[in-house]
Design a protein around this motif. Structure first.
Motif, PDB file in Angstrom:
ATOM      1  N   ALA A 187       1.395  -0.716  -0.191  1.00 24.81           N
ATOM      2  CA  ALA A 187       0.560  -0.186  -0.063  1.00 24.81           C
ATOM      3  C   ALA A 187       0.509   1.636   0.007  1.00 24.81           C
ATOM      4  CB  ALA A 187      -1.280   0.004   1.225  1.00 24.81           C
ATOM      5  N   ALA A 188       2.129   1.135   0.668  1.00 26.72           N
ATOM      6  CA  ALA A 188       2.796   2.653   0.566  1.00 26.72           C
ATOM      7  C   ALA A 188       3.944   2.834  -0.801  1.00 26.72           C
ATOM      8  CB  ALA A 188       4.132   2.153   1.665  1.00 26.72           C
ATOM      9  N   ARG A 189       3.588   0.919  -1.395  1.00 28.91           N
ATOM     10  CA  ARG A 189       4.330   1.841  -2.840  1.00 28.91           C
ATOM     11  C   ARG A 189       3.597   2.312  -3.319  1.00 28.91           C
ATOM     12  NH1 ARG A 189       8.013  -2.807  -0.307  1.00 28.91           N
ATOM     13  NH2 ARG A 189      10.269  -1.912   0.164  1.00 28.91           N
ATOM     14  N   THR A 246      -1.705   5.518   7.240  1.00 28.93           N
ATOM     15  CA  THR A 246      -2.694   5.050   5.792  1.00 28.93           C
ATOM     16  C   THR A 246      -2.011   3.477   5.585  1.00 28.93           C
ATOM     17  OG1 THR A 246      -3.089   7.397   5.411  1.00 28.93           O
ATOM     18  CG2 THR A 246      -3.709   5.501   3.908  1.00 28.93           C
ATOM     19  N   PRO A 247      -0.702   3.104   4.931  1.00 26.89           N
ATOM     20  CA  PRO A 247      -0.646   2.030   5.388  1.00 26.89           C
ATOM     21  C   PRO A 247      -1.213   1.391   6.509  1.00 26.89           C
ATOM     22  CG  PRO A 247       1.535   3.359   3.987  1.00 26.89           C
ATOM     23  CD  PRO A 247       0.020   4.552   5.386  1.00 26.89           C
ATOM     24  N   TYR A 266     -20.581 -10.002  32.895  1.00 23.56           N
ATOM     25  CA  TYR A 266     -20.333  -9.535  31.395  1.00 23.56           C
ATOM     26  C   TYR A 266     -20.757  -9.807  30.358  1.00 23.56           C
ATOM     27  CZ  TYR A 266     -15.369 -11.431  32.934  1.00 23.56           C
ATOM     28  OH  TYR A 266     -14.022 -11.347  33.325  1.00 23.56           O
ATOM     29  N   THR A 267     -20.130  -9.017  29.394  1.00 23.09           N
ATOM     30  CA  THR A 267     -20.728  -8.589  28.404  1.00 23.09           C
ATOM     31  C   THR A 267     -20.240  -9.008  26.689  1.00 23.09           C
ATOM     32  OG1 THR A 267     -22.030  -7.075  26.620  1.00 23.09           O
ATOM     33  CG2 THR A 267     -20.219  -6.561  27.602  1.00 23.09           C
ATOM     34  N   GLN A 268     -20.825  -9.327  26.172  1.00 25.88           N
ATOM     35  CA  GLN A 268     -20.048  -9.528  24.618  1.00 25.88           C
ATOM     36  C   GLN A 268     -19.759  -8.882  23.936  1.00 25.88           C
ATOM     37  OE1 GLN A 268     -20.081 -13.686  23.805  1.00 25.88           O
ATOM     38  NE2 GLN A 268     -20.811 -13.785  25.644  1.00 25.88           N
ATOM     39  N   TRP A 269     -19.344  -9.286  22.247  1.00 22.98           N
ATOM     40  CA  TRP A 269     -19.238  -8.540  21.354  1.00 22.98           C
ATOM     41  C   TRP A 269     -18.040  -8.769  20.134  1.00 22.98           C
ATOM     42  CZ3 TRP A 269     -18.174  -2.428  24.028  1.00 22.98           C
ATOM     43  CH2 TRP A 269     -17.039  -2.080  24.289  1.00 22.98           C
ATOM     44  N   TYR A 270     -18.362  -8.212  18.960  1.00 27.29           N
ATOM     45  CA  TYR A 270     -17.766  -8.514  18.203  1.00 27.29           C
ATOM     46  C   TYR A 270     -16.886  -7.279  17.963  1.00 27.29           C
ATOM     47  CZ  TYR A 270     -19.074 -13.117  16.473  1.00 27.29           C
ATOM     48  OH  TYR A 270     -18.372 -14.805  16.350  1.00 27.29           O
ATOM     49  N   TRP A 271     -15.631  -6.992  17.592  1.00 28.54           N
ATOM     50  CA  TRP A 271     -15.024  -5.639  17.671  1.00 28.54           C
ATOM     51  C   TRP A 271     -14.321  -5.194  16.282  1.00 28.54           C
ATOM     52  CZ3 TRP A 271      -9.836  -3.425  19.117  1.00 28.54           C
ATOM     53  CH2 TRP A 271     -10.390  -2.299  18.894  1.00 28.54           C
ATOM     54  N   LYS A 272     -14.164  -4.836  15.398  1.00 27.55           N
ATOM     55  CA  LYS A 272     -13.770  -4.550  14.330  1.00 27.55           C
ATOM     56  C   LYS A 272     -12.946  -4.045  13.299  1.00 27.55           C
ATOM     57  CE  LYS A 272     -15.722  -5.144   9.791  1.00 27.55           C
ATOM     58  NZ  LYS A 272     -14.482  -3.179   9.265  1.00 27.55           N
ATOM     59  N   VAL A 273     -11.596  -3.587  14.125  1.00 28.54           N
ATOM     60  CA  VAL A 273     -10.548  -1.894  13.667  1.00 28.54           C
ATOM     61  C   VAL A 273      -9.577  -2.678  12.903  1.00 28.54           C
ATOM     62  CG1 VAL A 273      -9.189  -3.429  15.627  1.00 28.54           C
ATOM     63  CG2 VAL A 273     -10.014  -0.402  15.261  1.00 28.54           C
ATOM     64  N   ASP A 274      -8.052  -1.439  11.524  1.00 28.45           N
ATOM     65  CA  ASP A 274      -8.059  -1.834  11.083  1.00 28.45           C
ATOM     66  C   ASP A 274      -6.611  -1.385  11.922  1.00 28.45           C
ATOM     67  OD1 ASP A 274      -6.401   1.387  11.503  1.00 28.45           O
ATOM     68  OD2 ASP A 274      -8.949   2.518  10.342  1.00 28.45           O
ATOM     69  N   LEU A 275      -5.383  -1.629  11.356  1.00 27.81           N
ATOM     70  CA  LEU A 275      -4.286  -1.826  12.617  1.00 27.81           C
ATOM     71  C   LEU A 275      -3.425  -0.207  12.861  1.00 27.81           C
ATOM     72  CD1 LEU A 275      -1.258  -3.437  13.657  1.00 27.81           C
ATOM     73  CD2 LEU A 275      -0.544  -3.130  11.555  1.00 27.81           C
ATOM     74  N   HIS A 276      -3.993   0.950  12.451  1.00 26.05           N
ATOM     75  CA  HIS A 276      -3.947   1.970  12.629  1.00 26.05           C
ATOM     76  C   HIS A 276      -4.432   2.177  14.395  1.00 26.05           C
ATOM     77  CE1 HIS A 276      -3.043   6.284  13.253  1.00 26.05           C
ATOM     78  NE2 HIS A 276      -4.701   6.558  12.675  1.00 26.05           N
TER      79      HIS A 276
END
Length: 301
Positions: A60-62, A89-90, A204-214
Motif C-alpha cells: 500500500a505504501a509503494r 494510512t498504509p 460480563y457482556t460480549q461483542w464483535y470488534w473490527k478495527v484496522d491496524l492503525h
C-alpha cells in the motif's frame, strides 16, 4: 471457565473445517483463528477474521509495486520509516475482527475508541449470564494519592475481605432480582430492556470488534501502557501477543517507537539540551508544571 460449552463447540467446528483461499495469509495469525485466549476470570479474546499482513502495508505504501518486488529487509525498513514518521494510512490496509467477552465497566472504557465497528450482545433481546468479574485479592487497591484516576497500595486484612464480600454478594443479589423481575412464572414479567438497568457494571457482556491496524495500534498504545487500568490492560496485552504474530515487522516498529518510546515537548527538549551541556535544570527553571516535571523525570530516568 471463560468459555461456555457452546462457544467451545463452535470453535472446534470452525477449526475442523479449514477453507482454502487465494488471498494473503499470515501463518502467525492463522494459529490464533477461532482460538480463545482467556482473560480475567470469565473473559476471553479470540480472532474471528483478519485481512492483510506486513507485505500488505508495504504494498500500500509503494502502491505501484506488487508483492515480492522488495526484500524482507527493505520491507521492515519501510515499515519502521512509516511508523517513525507517523505515516498511518498504509497500516489501515490491515484489519482484524475480534470476539471479546469483558465486564461492562471495561467495555465502557473500551468503547471510547470510536474508530472501530462494534456489535454488542443485546440485553434487550437476550438474558445475560450470571457471570461477574470479581478481582483477585491482590488486585484490590486503595485510591492513588498522586493520580485521581489510578489505584495505590493493595488493600489488606479485614478491609480486603469485606470489599470482596460486598462485590460478590451485591452482584448475586442484583442478578437474583433481575431473574425475578423478568420471570413470567405467575406474573407478566418486566421487559428485559428495563430489567437490565438493575445489573451491576461488573457483569460480563460480549461483542464483535473490527478495527484496522492503525487504530488498533492507537488503542494498544493507550491500553497496554503501564498506567492503564489493569482490567483493560490485560485484554490489550492478550491482543498485543496476537498482533505480534500477525504482523511481526509492524508490531516491532510499534513496540519500539510507540510502546517503548516517548514524545517530548519542545520545552522538554530544551531542558535535555541544557542538561547535556552541563547545566542544572530544576522544576522551577524548566518552565514545566509539577505534574509535567514529574512525567519528564519518569521519561529520562
Amino acid at each position: 471457565m471463560p468459555l461456555s460449552s457452546e462457544h467451545q463447540a463452535e470453535i472446534d467446528d470452525q477449526r475442523s473445517h479449514p477453507t482454502p483461499t487465494l488471498r494473503a495469509t499470515a501463518p502467525g495469525m492463522e494459529k490464533h483463528l477461532y482460538t480463545a485466549q482467556p482473560v480475567l476470570d470469565h473473559g476471553f479474546v479470540r480472532v474471528i477474521d483478519y485481512m492483510g499482513d506486513d507485505a500488505a502495508i508495504c504494498q500500500a505504501a509503494r502502491v505501484s509495486y506488487g508483492r515480492g518486488t522488495k526484500s524482507v529487509q527493505n520491507d521492515e525498513g519501510l515499515i519502521r520509516y512509516l511508523m517513525r514518521h507517523w505515516h498511518s494510512t498504509p497500516f489501515e490496509m490491515c484489519e482484524v475482527k475480534l470476539h471479546v467477552k469483558l465486564p461492562v465497566f471495561v467495555a465502557r472504557q473500551w468503547i471510547r475508541h470510536r474508530t472501530a465497528n462494534v456489535n454488542e450482545y443485546s440485553a434487550r433481546y437476550s438474558i445475560l449470564d450470571r457471570e461477574f468479574y470479581i478481582p483477585a485479592p491482590d488486585d484490590l487497591a486503595a485510591q492513588s494519592v498522586v493520580n485521581n484516576q489510578g489505584r495505590g497500595a493493595a488493600l489488606t486484612g479485614e478491609e480486603a475481605q469485606r470489599v470482596l464480600r460486598y462485590l460478590q454478594d451485591d452482584a448475586m443479589r442484583c442478578y437474583d432480582h433481575y431473574e425475578e423481575m423478568i420471570s413470567q412464572d405467575g406474573q407478566q414479567g418486566l421487559a428485559r430492556e428495563l430489567a437490565r438497568m438493575n445489573l451491576p457494571a461488573n457483569i460480563y457482556t460480549q461483542w464483535y470488534w473490527k478495527v484496522d491496524l492503525h487504530n488498533l495500534f492507537h488503542f494498544l498504545r493507550l491500553r497496554a501502557d503501564a498506567h492503564a487500568q489493569y482490567e483493560i490492560r490485560v485484554y490489550a496485552d492478550a491482543i498485543c501477543a496476537m498482533v505480534k504474530d500477525w504482523v511481526p515487522a509492524a508490531y516491532g516498529a510499534f513496540e519500539d517507537y510507540r510502546l517503548g518510546g516517548a514524545t517530548l515537548s519542545g520545552r522538554a527538549l530544551e531542558c535535555i539540551k541544557k542538561m547535556l551541556a552541563g547545566e542544572e535544570v530544576t522544576q522551577e527553571t524548566s518552565g514545566m508544571s509539577k505534574g509535567e516535571w514529574r512525567e519528564f523525570q519518569g521519561v529520562i530516568g
